[in-house]
Scaffold this motif. Structure first.
Motif, PDB file in Angstrom:
ATOM      1  N   ILE A 129      60.192  76.464  39.246  1.00 59.13           N
ATOM      2  CA  ILE A 129      60.760  75.134  39.489  1.00 59.13           C
ATOM      3  C   ILE A 129      59.676  74.078  39.738  1.00 59.13           C
ATOM      4  N   ASP A 130      58.465  74.535  40.074  1.00 58.63           N
ATOM      5  CA  ASP A 130      57.339  73.615  40.239  1.00 58.63           C
ATOM      6  C   ASP A 130      57.027  72.897  38.930  1.00 58.63           C
ATOM      7  N   ALA A 131      57.251  73.564  37.811  1.00 54.23           N
ATOM      8  CA  ALA A 131      56.985  72.965  36.493  1.00 54.23           C
ATOM      9  C   ALA A 131      58.147  72.102  36.011  1.00 54.23           C
TER      10      ALA A 131
ATOM     11  N   PRO B  20      58.638  74.490  29.425  1.00 57.53           N
ATOM     12  CA  PRO B  20      59.488  73.951  28.345  1.00 57.53           C
ATOM     13  C   PRO B  20      60.731  73.246  28.871  1.00 57.53           C
ATOM     14  N   ILE B  21      61.230  73.672  30.052  1.00 57.33           N
ATOM     15  CA  ILE B  21      62.420  73.017  30.620  1.00 57.33           C
ATOM     16  C   ILE B  21      62.043  71.623  31.119  1.00 57.33           C
ATOM     17  N   GLY B  22      60.862  71.517  31.775  1.00 63.34           N
ATOM     18  CA  GLY B  22      60.373  70.205  32.176  1.00 63.34           C
ATOM     19  C   GLY B  22      60.184  69.304  30.962  1.00 63.34           C
TER      20      GLY B  22
ATOM     21  N   PHE C 179      44.768  70.835  37.772  1.00 64.59           N
ATOM     22  CA  PHE C 179      43.886  70.997  38.926  1.00 64.59           C
ATOM     23  C   PHE C 179      44.103  69.963  40.025  1.00 64.59           C
ATOM     24  N   THR C 180      44.695  68.805  39.666  1.00 74.28           N
ATOM     25  CA  THR C 180      44.834  67.736  40.654  1.00 74.28           C
ATOM     26  C   THR C 180      46.007  67.998  41.587  1.00 74.28           C
ATOM     27  N   PRO C 181      46.060  67.257  42.726  1.00 68.00           N
ATOM     28  CA  PRO C 181      47.219  67.388  43.624  1.00 68.00           C
ATOM     29  C   PRO C 181      48.493  66.786  43.025  1.00 68.00           C
ATOM     30  N   ILE C 182      48.371  66.047  41.909  1.00 66.57           N
ATOM     31  CA  ILE C 182      49.564  65.487  41.262  1.00 66.57           C
ATOM     32  C   ILE C 182      50.442  66.644  40.792  1.00 66.57           C
ATOM     33  N   PRO C 183      51.736  66.648  41.169  1.00 63.62           N
ATOM     34  CA  PRO C 183      52.614  67.763  40.759  1.00 63.62           C
ATOM     35  C   PRO C 183      52.622  67.950  39.246  1.00 63.62           C
ATOM     36  N   PHE C 184      52.524  69.212  38.812  1.00 59.90           N
ATOM     37  CA  PHE C 184      52.377  69.501  37.387  1.00 59.90           C
ATOM     38  C   PHE C 184      53.609  69.114  36.579  1.00 59.90           C
ATOM     39  N   LYS C 185      54.783  69.084  37.229  1.00 58.61           N
ATOM     40  CA  LYS C 185      56.017  68.728  36.532  1.00 58.61           C
ATOM     41  C   LYS C 185      55.935  67.339  35.896  1.00 58.61           C
ATOM     42  N   ILE C 186      55.113  66.458  36.491  1.00 58.38           N
ATOM     43  CA  ILE C 186      54.951  65.115  35.915  1.00 58.38           C
ATOM     44  C   ILE C 186      54.412  65.231  34.492  1.00 58.38           C
ATOM     45  N   PHE C 187      53.492  66.174  34.289  1.00 56.75           N
ATOM     46  CA  PHE C 187      52.869  66.312  32.967  1.00 56.75           C
ATOM     47  C   PHE C 187      53.814  66.984  31.970  1.00 56.75           C
ATOM     48  N   THR C 188      54.630  67.927  32.448  1.00 54.43           N
ATOM     49  CA  THR C 188      55.578  68.562  31.521  1.00 54.43           C
ATOM     50  C   THR C 188      56.639  67.548  31.083  1.00 54.43           C
ATOM     51  N   ILE C 189      57.124  66.733  32.051  1.00 59.73           N
ATOM     52  CA  ILE C 189      58.153  65.746  31.725  1.00 59.73           C
ATOM     53  C   ILE C 189      57.577  64.612  30.877  1.00 59.73           C
TER      54      ILE C 189
ATOM     55  N   PHE D 170      51.643  82.264  37.468  1.00 64.56           N
ATOM     56  CA  PHE D 170      51.254  81.761  36.151  1.00 64.56           C
ATOM     57  C   PHE D 170      52.404  81.907  35.147  1.00 64.56           C
ATOM     58  N   VAL D 171      53.022  83.075  35.129  1.00 65.62           N
ATOM     59  CA  VAL D 171      54.139  83.325  34.204  1.00 65.62           C
ATOM     60  C   VAL D 171      55.315  82.407  34.532  1.00 65.62           C
ATOM     61  N   GLY D 172      55.630  82.268  35.829  1.00 65.69           N
ATOM     62  CA  GLY D 172      56.730  81.393  36.239  1.00 65.69           C
ATOM     63  C   GLY D 172      56.514  79.962  35.794  1.00 65.69           C
ATOM     64  N   CYS D 173      55.280  79.493  35.921  1.00 59.52           N
ATOM     65  CA  CYS D 173      54.944  78.128  35.509  1.00 59.52           C
ATOM     66  C   CYS D 173      55.130  77.943  34.004  1.00 59.52           C
ATOM     67  N   LEU D 174      54.678  78.916  33.226  1.00 66.14           N
ATOM     68  CA  LEU D 174      54.824  78.816  31.765  1.00 66.14           C
ATOM     69  C   LEU D 174      56.288  78.866  31.339  1.00 66.14           C
ATOM     70  N   LEU D 175      57.098  79.642  32.056  1.00 65.52           N
ATOM     71  CA  LEU D 175      58.528  79.707  31.731  1.00 65.52           C
ATOM     72  C   LEU D 175      59.230  78.386  32.063  1.00 65.52           C
TER      73      LEU D 175
END
Length: 198
Positions: A23-25, A63-65, A106-116, A55-60
């Motif tokens: 859900i982090d992604a 695509p939803i993000g 690597f940054t503190p910016i939540p990774f979901k921002i980049f997926t969305i 790592f696997v959870g993030c990759l899964l």
């Protein structure tokens, strides 16, 4: 509230790690890094397995993000996250695209921002997944390796030097990526030149 959520996820162990990184992604505002560190503190010998699951959870989840970005666009980000995070990530993304995903890992910016953002700007999904795989693997495994080697003492190392270690690793990855692209462009130019002479 944040502590109670993290404690709840921690109670589920490896599955809590998987769910949090998933859900982090997508949408969750608290990075999976915190659950990874908490669980690695409990059992450092399990740290590499936790890194793999994260790592696997993030990759899964990525695509939803991405799909959320396709459907809802940037306006969705402004509703759920800090405006300065969204503005900073958008600027990085507009300027650098591919490199922004590396840096975003690597940054503190939540990774979901980049997926969305990837979805909302029609950035190719396969590129998002490829660059996210490298960047997120590095981040999860830096933490995992440190805990595996140093045990609970790794928490002090992470608190003091994690940003520095991550930045150094980012520079190495960025340099390799830059050299690879330069080599590929040179090869392509040589092929085009030889085909023109024939």
């Amino acid at each position: 509230m944040v502590d109670s959520i993290l404690n709840f996820l921690k109670d589920f162990g490896i599955w809590g790690m998987m769910f949090h990184s998933f859900i982090d992604a997508i949408i969750f505002p608290i990075p999976a890094f915190f659950t990874q560190v908490s669980l690695s503190m409990v059992d450092p010998s399990n740290a590499l397995w936790l890194a793999t699951v994260g790592f696997v959870g993030c990759l899964l989840g990525s695509p939803i993000g991405y799909w959320i970005g396709k459907v809802a666009g940037r306006s969705f980000l402004n509703k759920i996250l800090k405006k300065e995070w969204v503005d900073s990530a958008s600027e990085m993304f507009n300027r650098h695209g591919e490199a922004a995903i590396f840096l975003g890992s690597f940054t503190p910016i939540p990774f979901k921002i980049f997926t969305i953002l990837s979805g909302s700007t029609n950035f190719p999904l396969w590129k998002l997944m490829g660059y996210a795989a490298i960047g997120r693997a590095a981040k999860f495994y830096i933490v995992g390796i440190l805990f595996y080697i140093y045990g609970s003492l790794a928490e002090n190392v992470i608190n003091e030097y994690f940003t520095l270690i991550s930045f150094a690793l980012f520079l190495v990855i960025a340099l390799v990526w830059f050299l690879f692209r330069k080599f590929r462009a040179k090869k392509k130019a040589q092929i085009n030149a030889s085909s023109e002479t024939e």
